[in-house]
Design an enzyme around this catalytic site. Structure first.
Site, PDB file in Angstrom:
ATOM      1  N   ASP A 139      11.183  -0.999   0.402  1.00  0.00           N
ATOM      2  CA  ASP A 139      10.787  -2.398   0.212  1.00  0.00           C
ATOM      3  C   ASP A 139      11.839  -3.283  -0.449  1.00  0.00           C
ATOM      4  O   ASP A 139      11.692  -4.510  -0.483  1.00  0.00           O
ATOM      5  CB  ASP A 139       9.475  -2.477  -0.593  1.00  0.00           C
ATOM      6  CG  ASP A 139       9.524  -1.667  -1.879  1.00  0.00           C
ATOM      7  OD1 ASP A 139      10.543  -1.727  -2.596  1.00  0.00           O
ATOM      8  OD2 ASP A 139       8.531  -0.966  -2.177  1.00  0.00           O
ATOM      9  N   HIS A 159      15.286   6.760   2.136  1.00  0.00           N
ATOM     10  CA  HIS A 159      14.545   6.592   3.396  1.00  0.00           C
ATOM     11  C   HIS A 159      14.874   5.284   4.105  1.00  0.00           C
ATOM     12  O   HIS A 159      14.078   4.770   4.885  1.00  0.00           O
ATOM     13  CB  HIS A 159      13.035   6.688   3.132  1.00  0.00           C
ATOM     14  CG  HIS A 159      12.594   8.052   2.711  1.00  0.00           C
ATOM     15  ND1 HIS A 159      11.419   8.292   2.029  1.00  0.00           N
ATOM     16  CD2 HIS A 159      13.172   9.275   2.873  1.00  0.00           C
ATOM     17  CE1 HIS A 159      11.306   9.594   1.792  1.00  0.00           C
ATOM     18  NE2 HIS A 159      12.356  10.200   2.288  1.00  0.00           N
ATOM     19  N   PRO A 213       0.822  -1.216   0.000  1.00  0.00           N
ATOM     20  CA  PRO A 213       0.000   0.000   0.000  1.00  0.00           C
ATOM     21  C   PRO A 213       0.849   1.255   0.000  1.00  0.00           C
ATOM     22  O   PRO A 213       1.955   1.285   0.551  1.00  0.00           O
ATOM     23  CB  PRO A 213      -0.807  -0.116   1.299  1.00  0.00           C
ATOM     24  CG  PRO A 213       0.016  -0.987   2.187  1.00  0.00           C
ATOM     25  CD  PRO A 213       0.711  -1.956   1.274  1.00  0.00           C
ATOM     26  N   ASP A 214       0.334   2.314  -0.645  1.00  0.00           N
ATOM     27  CA  ASP A 214       1.021   3.602  -0.564  1.00  0.00           C
ATOM     28  C   ASP A 214       0.551   4.322   0.700  1.00  0.00           C
ATOM     29  O   ASP A 214      -0.065   3.730   1.576  1.00  0.00           O
ATOM     30  CB  ASP A 214       0.796   4.415  -1.836  1.00  0.00           C
ATOM     31  CG  ASP A 214      -0.671   4.780  -2.047  1.00  0.00           C
ATOM     32  OD1 ASP A 214      -1.500   4.511  -1.150  1.00  0.00           O
ATOM     33  OD2 ASP A 214      -0.997   5.333  -3.111  1.00  0.00           O
ATOM     34  N   PHE A 215       0.828   5.614   0.773  1.00  0.00           N
ATOM     35  CA  PHE A 215       0.539   6.339   1.999  1.00  0.00           C
ATOM     36  C   PHE A 215      -0.727   7.184   1.933  1.00  0.00           C
ATOM     37  O   PHE A 215      -1.519   7.199   2.857  1.00  0.00           O
ATOM     38  CB  PHE A 215       1.733   7.248   2.365  1.00  0.00           C
ATOM     39  CG  PHE A 215       2.980   6.463   2.664  1.00  0.00           C
ATOM     40  CD1 PHE A 215       3.204   5.935   3.912  1.00  0.00           C
ATOM     41  CD2 PHE A 215       3.914   6.240   1.665  1.00  0.00           C
ATOM     42  CE1 PHE A 215       4.342   5.207   4.191  1.00  0.00           C
ATOM     43  CE2 PHE A 215       5.069   5.510   1.926  1.00  0.00           C
ATOM     44  CZ  PHE A 215       5.281   4.988   3.188  1.00  0.00           C
ATOM     45  N   ARG A 216      -0.940   7.861   0.793  1.00  0.00           N
ATOM     46  CA  ARG A 216      -1.956   8.910   0.754  1.00  0.00           C
ATOM     47  C   ARG A 216      -3.225   8.558  -0.002  1.00  0.00           C
ATOM     48  O   ARG A 216      -4.157   9.340  -0.009  1.00  0.00           O
ATOM     49  CB  ARG A 216      -1.343  10.188   0.157  1.00  0.00           C
ATOM     50  CG  ARG A 216      -0.302  10.812   1.060  1.00  0.00           C
ATOM     51  CD  ARG A 216       0.348  12.022   0.431  1.00  0.00           C
ATOM     52  NE  ARG A 216       1.224  12.694   1.369  1.00  0.00           N
ATOM     53  CZ  ARG A 216       2.456  12.308   1.660  1.00  0.00           C
ATOM     54  NH1 ARG A 216       2.955  11.250   1.053  1.00  0.00           N
ATOM     55  NH2 ARG A 216       3.188  12.954   2.545  1.00  0.00           N
ATOM     56  N   ASN A 230      11.470   4.472  -1.473  1.00  0.00           N
ATOM     57  CA  ASN A 230      10.864   3.244  -0.972  1.00  0.00           C
ATOM     58  C   ASN A 230      11.815   2.459  -0.081  1.00  0.00           C
ATOM     59  O   ASN A 230      13.037   2.537  -0.219  1.00  0.00           O
ATOM     60  CB  ASN A 230      10.388   2.373  -2.134  1.00  0.00           C
ATOM     61  CG  ASN A 230       9.305   3.053  -2.945  1.00  0.00           C
ATOM     62  OD1 ASN A 230       8.664   3.988  -2.476  1.00  0.00           O
ATOM     63  ND2 ASN A 230       9.102   2.600  -4.175  1.00  0.00           N
TER      64      ASN A 230
END
Length: 256
Positions: A108, A123, A37-40, A106
């Site tokens: 991941d 990040h 899933p993304d954030f927004r 990302n």
């Protein structure tokens, strides 16, 4: 009037062909097709969990519990995730010499899993966690086991210190080495793909602007508009997997 999809693919391929220094800048949107899933978005993480800042994580046990509850769900999704067509296309572009670097927001690891060798993680990453006191490193598999067996406030087995994932929290400085390298790359790149990012998180979001200010052409691939669309040479409002696969198909064809 917007040029047709086919013409935009062709023009993008011509820009790739002419460029001697192309890079990709990626955000959470490139991994949604892998089930992360993304954030927004309406179903994103911030709709289901609140943001826990770095400062809260350090001083507040309740905040750490909230964070690890979210992470316990997300870790399993990341472990199960596989690279999609977008990741695979970027890896193939690098392999063929058309892409110098992937700069990613990302955590991941899907770019590396797909085969990209030159990846800058702004990040951090999900591959491990570290004790903030004695700096003992805990691999992802061990953290997952701890989350199943312990309370959510994970503590170091050696010194009892707070265990923190090797990711950059909101309110935590970005790694200086990676940020400086990304800025240097943006300064000299000729073409930058901006993929799956809303460009709202600073200072990472400044990287495409640096490239633009230094004369690079920008290709935006997002499902929705951003406030920085005006700096793009070409914009695709479409699936990153579809667009990048179509670009790669043209490059692999004899016509290219």
């Amino acid at each position: 009037m917007d040029i047709s999809y086919h013409k935009k693919i062709s023009k993008t391929c011509e820009l790739i062909k002419k460029s001697t220094y192309s890079v990709a800048f990626t955000g959470a949107g490139i991994s949604t097709e892998s089930g992360i899933p993304d954030f927004r978005s309406p179903n994103g993480l911030w709709q289901r969990f609140r943001i826990v800042t770095y400062q809260e994580f350090i001083i507040d046990r309740k905040a750490r519990n909230e964070f690890w509850k979210m992470k316990r769900e997300l870790i399993q999704e990341i472990i199960n995730a596989k690279p999609n067509n977008a990741h695979n296309a970027l890896a193939e572009l690098e392999k063929r010499g058309f892409l110098k670097y992937v700069i990613t927001q990302n955590i991941d690891g899907l770019h590396q899993m797909a085969g990209n060798k030159s990846v800058i993680e702004l990040h951090g990453n999900q591959r491990g966690s570290v004790c903030l006191d004695c700096e003992k490193v805990y691999p992802l598999e061990e953290v997952l086991k701890m989350l199943k067996e312990q309370e959510l406030d994970l503590r170091c087995e050696v010194c009892g210190g707070i265990i923190k994932p090797t990711i950059v929290f909101f309110g935590e400085p970005m790694p200086e080495k990676e940020l400086l390298m990304a800025q240097q790359i943006a300064n000299k790149c000729e073409l930058m793909f901006v993929i799956g990012t809303s460009l709202q998180v600073e200072p990472a979001a400044s990287i495409p602007r640096i490239a633009y200010q230094n004369g690079a052409k920008l290709i935006f691939i997002n499902k929705v508009q951003t406030e920085w669309d005006w700096i793009a040479e070409i914009i695709f409002y479409d699936s990153a997997g579809k667009v990048l696969k179509d670009i790669l198909d043209v490059i692999k064809s004899e016509k290219f």
